[in-house]
Structure formats: structure tokens, C-alpha cells
Design an enzyme around this catalytic site. Structure first.
Site, PDB file in Angstrom:
ATOM      1  N   GLU A   1       8.099  -1.938  11.022  1.00  0.00           N
ATOM      2  CA  GLU A   1       7.833  -3.254  11.619  1.00  0.00           C
ATOM      3  C   GLU A   1       8.979  -3.726  12.510  1.00  0.00           C
ATOM      4  O   GLU A   1       9.610  -4.750  12.235  1.00  0.00           O
ATOM      5  CB  GLU A   1       7.571  -4.274  10.522  1.00  0.00           C
ATOM      6  CG  GLU A   1       6.218  -4.062   9.899  1.00  0.00           C
ATOM      7  CD  GLU A   1       5.909  -5.133   8.889  1.00  0.00           C
ATOM      8  OE1 GLU A   1       5.864  -6.299   9.309  1.00  0.00           O
ATOM      9  OE2 GLU A   1       5.733  -4.803   7.723  1.00  0.00           O
TER      10      GLU A   1
ATOM     11  N   SER B   1       0.821  -1.210   0.000  1.00  0.00           N
ATOM     12  CA  SER B   1       0.000   0.000   0.000  1.00  0.00           C
ATOM     13  C   SER B   1       0.860   1.268   0.000  1.00  0.00           C
ATOM     14  O   SER B   1       0.351   2.360  -0.153  1.00  0.00           O
ATOM     15  CB  SER B   1      -0.934   0.002   1.205  1.00  0.00           C
ATOM     16  OG  SER B   1      -0.190  -0.082   2.401  1.00  0.00           O
TER      17      SER B   1
END
Lengths: 266, 302
Positions: free
Chosen positions: B170, B43
Site C-alpha cells: 500500500e 486476508s
């Protein structure tokens, strides 16, 4: 880094895409081999004409090939300068003290550039129209006769295709590590030459460590799935010669005869 | 330091082969907050955060990082100081380790930004202590460490630069539960010091527990940009559209709401949720339920 065209496959629909990769490799080798013996402008012109035909048959824009040449412009310029300055002979065109630029030097330099560009373009045509995996299996097929003298052809071919498969991975990895080190203030474009060379260490060490780790992982993954020998592996795409290949070989023969004839004439 | 993105478009490559990734992004990353960026893979999350320390330059639009304005035309030389202000921790950052010893690796960043050996060493030690790295291992090669320890060294390598803003892509991926917990506490303590934290995460429970504000990216566009409570008050169907999961407690709360339960506000933790449920239960049945869900939310088998 992604701007590098040499060695990159670009999908397309030209006739050259339909040729067997073995044909294209042999064609390229023959072309480069002959070009080394080119000795006069008619032979260069003849070679350039053959190249132009191949270029047109790839149906790719000329911009792509220009991008292929661009990264090696410096190398070309360097050889030109060497040729110009160290060729000797007469007549002398300019002289700056001990440095002389002679007419034979100028002509030589021109030939070197043409030869260089022709060779690079021909190999670029090969790689643009042929996926790396196809090149690998073509090499394996072409080397097959060497099995008689116990050359491990299948293993070599497998190594080659694995190496090729790792190229995009390593490029991605390089990009990632470069960004990480840039974030920590790495600069490859400032400082003295020694400083710049040292600055590469934080890039190379992780790259090698990562590559070795990947290689070990791959070896393990192959072994746990029962890999024993590269011998006798089947493949998804079998190579086969077609009518187009016959035409291509014909074209190369015509080129070769023309080339030899022109070379003798002059 | 505020980071302000205006009218940002970004595409990889140029000309015919260019791949547009980000489209018309307008976002302000507020100082002293944890901003989470969520969205499906592909995305554009990682591409977006790389604009925050000018690893990537916008194709169109501007990114204002403190006093620096980055556009398409900004020269590479002008970007270096930005990196000192915005630290970036990539996914699996342990792959960036290179030095012969742990301490030298952590000192690399500070030294690049002009610290003396002494200063760098001090900063490195502080950072290593902060990530809970064992002081007896400072002279070890980073390549002999376990994965979790390597991650700590890599984190310390960015912390030691003491940037005002820190971006984490992350950061908890591949860590054991205890390591994850410690990491999340680290992010909180950075925010509490007044630092700006940007976090990419796929774990919604993490986002709920940590973030003050959330950006949702979908196909390179901002689908939502709001405080975390407001975001998770959206209906479940909206999350399904974004291909995102709800945190488990919130999902449960929403299911109960459909069954007629009424909550005032979001219950972010299991104990909160248990308390809110208990309030609404029939007093005659509360005896039995009360014995299965205790005040701290853990199952009780008495």
C-alpha cells in the site's frame, strides 16, 4: 519477541485468576521479602512447596512456566559461576591455580539458583494471572494512603496504565521497523560487538521518534476530549475483596509462620 | 528473476497458540510484470509478501527466489543476500527513517550490501532524483520533512539498493492525489525497465490501471490468480463474495451490460467507456448525449 512470558497475561480459569489483584501483589511482595531471609534447606523446601501450590492453582501447564524461566537461564548461570568462584571458605573442592571452588560456595550457588527461580516463578504467576490493567489499578489502590503526603497517586496510576497499554504497540512497532531495516540489509547477528551495537541505531531512532510522536498524539487526543486531571476517575471494573482473598491471606500467613519457625529452628 | 511459491503454509507462533494465516499457496510471480495482490484486511496479503524476501520463513512448503530456495529450515545467514534482490517498501515506510541526513539514510541500504561510500552516494542521488526529491534538501534531517517528502526518502532508500524485484505494501496510502499519481508512474517505469513489481493495494482503480496480473487472497487462500482483464470480467456477485469493490468504470460498464449494452472487452478508462457507449446509442439521441459526454469523457456544459 512474543515468546517472552514474563510480564505477559495468559487467560485461564484457575482459582488464582479470581483473586483480587491487590491480594496477589501483596502475596508476591510478602513471598519475595521472606525468601530473602531463607537460610536453610527446610525453608527453601517450604517456600518451594508454597510456590508449587500456587502453580497448581493457576491451572496452567508447566511448559508455560518453563518458557518463563528459559530467557533468564543465562543470567542464572552467570550468578552461579560468580557464586562458585568468589565465595571462599573451606573445605576446597577443586582448585585451578588461584581459582577455588569451595563447599560453602557450592551450597550458596545452589541456594541462589533456587531463590532466583522461586522469585521469578512467583512474579510470573502474578503477571500470568493478572491483566496489566488490573495490576495498574491495584497499585493505585494500594498506594492510596500516600495521598496524605501529597503523592500524586492517581496521576502515577494513569501513567502506569498508559505505559502498559503502549507495550504491545511498541512491540508491534519494533517488529515492523526491524523488518524494514532487515530488508535494507541490517544484520544484528554478525560483526564485532561495537559493530553490532551500532547496528541497533537504525532500530532505536525510529522507535523513539515514533513513540514520542504517539505520546504527543495521545496527549492531544486526551486534551481535546476534556482531560484535566486523573483525580476521581471512575472505572469500569471496581476492585473488591472476596472470600477467596481471605483464604489467600490465610495461606500466606500460614506460610509466613511456617517460614519463620523453620528459619529459627536451623 | 522469478519467484515461485509452492505448497506454502504459514502460521504465526507455534504449538497450541499458533495462528494459521496462509494455506496451501501455489503462485509464481512473473518477471517484468506488475502483480497486484488484493483482498480484505486480514486476508494474509502482508504476510504473503513478507515471504517474498524471506522476512518470514514458510511453516510448510518452499519459496524459490531466483536461485535461493527458502524453507522452514533455511538459516538466517543465507537469507541476507535475498534482501538485496527483493526490495520491500512497507506501509508508511517513513517510519523507518533514522539517519541524521536524507542522503545518509538513503545510502544505508546500498552500504549494507557492500557498496563503497562513493557508490552508495551515487546510487542514493540517482534514487532520490528518481522519486522527485528536491536536491537542495539532501543534507536536511529527514525528520524535518513533510510527510510526502519523507515517503519519497523512504522509497529512495529501497530504490537505491537497485533490487531486481520490488514489493510495495500500500505505497500510496496517505499521499495526496498528485503524490499518488507520481508513485504510480514510478511503478510503471520500474516495470518498463524490466523489474518485477509486486503491489498490495485496496484501491481497485489503481489495480486496474497498473497491474498485469492480480492475486486475490481470501482467508489466507488464493481465490483468483489471473490477468487483470480476466479478473475484472468476473461477475459482480463474485466480487461481493470476496468483499471487494469493482473499479468505478467497470462497475458502471457491468450495470450497462445488464441493461442490454454489449461491449467487446473491458473499458479501463472513462474515455474508453464513453466511446464504447456512444457507439451503441440511438443515432437520433446521440446529439443530446454527445453534448454532455465529450470524447475525452469529461462533462461538457456547452
Amino acid at each position: 519477541m512474543n515468546n517472552l512470558v514474563i510480564g505477559q497475561f495468559v487467560p485461564g480459569s484457575g482459582i488464582l485468576y479470581k483473586l483480587d489483584p491487590r491480594t496477589k501483589i501483596l502475596m508476591t511482595i510478602a513471598y519475595v521479602f521472606l525468601l530473602v531471609f531463607a537460610n536453610s534447606w527446610p525453608t527453601y523446601l517450604w517456600s518451594a512447596a508454597f510456590l508449587l501450590m500456587a502453580l497448581v492453582l493457576t491451572k496452567q501447564g508447566l511448559g508455560l512456566y518453563w518458557r518463563g524461566i528459559k530467557p533468564i537461564l543465562w543470567l542464572i548461570l552467570f550468578t552461579v559461576v560468580l557464586q562458585l568462584l568468589f565465595s571462599g571458605g573451606t573445605p576446597v573442592l577443586f582448585a585451578f591455580g588461584p581459582v577455588k571452588v569451595t563447599l560453602p560456595g557450592l551450597i550458596n550457588a545452589f541456594y541462589v539458583v533456587v531463590r532466583f527461580v522461586l522469585i521469578v516463578l512467583m512474579s510470573t504467576i502474578l503477571t500470568i494471572t493478572t491483566p496489566p490493567t488490573a495490576i495498574a489499578s491495584a497499585i493505585e489502590s494500594l498506594l492510596k494512603p500516600l495521598k496524605v503526603v501529597k503523592v500524586p497517586v492517581s496521576e502515577l496510576a494513569l501513567m502506569l496504565s498508559i505505559a502498559l497499554r503502549f507495550v504491545p504497540l511498541l512491540m508491534g512497532e519494533t517488529d515492523k521497523i526491524m523488518k524494514a531495516q532487515k530488508s535494507r540489509g541490517m544484520s544484528l547477528s554478525t560483526g564485532s560487538l561495537i559493530k553490532r551495537a551500532k547496528a541497533v541505531v537504525p532500530l532505536l531512532v525510529p522507535l523513539f521518534v515514533g513513540a514520542l510522536q504517539r505520546a504527543l498524539d495521545l496527549a492531544n487526543a486526551m486534551e481535546v476530549r476534556g482531560f484535566e486531571s486523573a483525580e476521581g476517575r471512575t472505572r469500569y471494573r471496581e476492585l473488591s475483596y472476596s472470600k477467596a482473598d481471605a483464604w489467600a491471606f490465610g495461606a500466606v500467613l500460614v506460610f509466613a509462620f511456617g517460614f519463620i519457625a523453620l528459619n529459627f529452628v536451623s | 528473476m522469478v519467484i515461485k511459491i509452492e505448497g506454502l503454509d504459514f502460521a504465526y507462533g507455534a504449538g497450541k497458540q499458533s495462528v494459521p494465516v496462509l494455506k496451501n499457496i501455489n503462485v509464481t510471480i512473473q518477471k517484468g510484470m506488475i502483480t497486484a495482490i488484493i483482498g480484505q484486511t486480514g486476508s494474509g496479503k502482508s504476510t504473503l509478501v513478507q515471504q517474498l524476501n524471506a522476512l518470514l520463513k514458510p511453516t510448510k512448503g518452499t519459496v524459490q527466489i531466483g536461485e535461493h530456495v527458502v524453507t522452514n529450515k533455511t538459516k538466517e545467514k543465507e537469507l541476507a543476500p535475498i534482501r538485496a534482490e527483493v526490495g520491500m517498501v512497507f506501509q508508511f515506510p517513513e517510519s523507518q527513517l533514522f539517519a541524521p541526513t536524507v542522503l545518509e539514510d538513503v545510502m544505508y541500504g546500498p552500504k549494507n550490501f557492500g557498496a563503497t561510500d562513493e557508490e552508495a552516494k551515487k546510487a542514493a542521488k540517482t534514487a532520490l532524483k528518481r522519486v522527485g526529491f528536491d536536491a537542495t534538501l539532501y543534507e536536511q534531517s529527514p525528520f524535518n520533512l513533510s510527510g510526502g517528502q519523507m515517503r519519497r526518502v523512504a522509497l529512495a532508500g529501497v530504490l537505491a539498493m537497485n533490487p531486481q524485484t520490488m514489493v510495495f505494501d500500500e505505497p500510496a496510502a496517505g499521499l495526496d492525489p498528485q503524490g499518488q499519481e507520481e508513485l504510480l508512474n514510478l511503478l510503471k517505469s520500474l516495470r518498463d525497465e524490466g523489474k518485477t513489481v509486486v503491489l498490495i493495494s485496496h484501491q481497485m482503480d489503481q489495480v486496474l490501471a497498473l497491474a498485469d496480473r492480480v492475486l486475490v487472497l481470501k482467508d489466507g487462500e488464493i481465490a483468483a490468480d489471473e490477468p487483470v482483464d480476466q479478473l475484472f470480467s468476473r461477475p459482480q456477485s463474485w466480487f461481493a463474495e470476496q468483499h471487494l469493490d469493482l473499479p468505478e468504470t467497470i462497475a458502471f460498464q457491468k450495470q450497462l451490460e445488464e441493461k442490454g449494452f454489449v461491449f467487446d472487452g473491458l473499458c479501463k478508462t472513462v474515455p474508453d467507456l464513453a466511446k464504447a457507449i456512444k457507439k451503441q446509442l440511438d443515432p437520433t439521441k446521440i446529439q443530446t448525449l454527445g453534448s454532455t459526454i465529450s470524447e475525452n469523457g469529461e462533462a461538457n456544459h456547452e
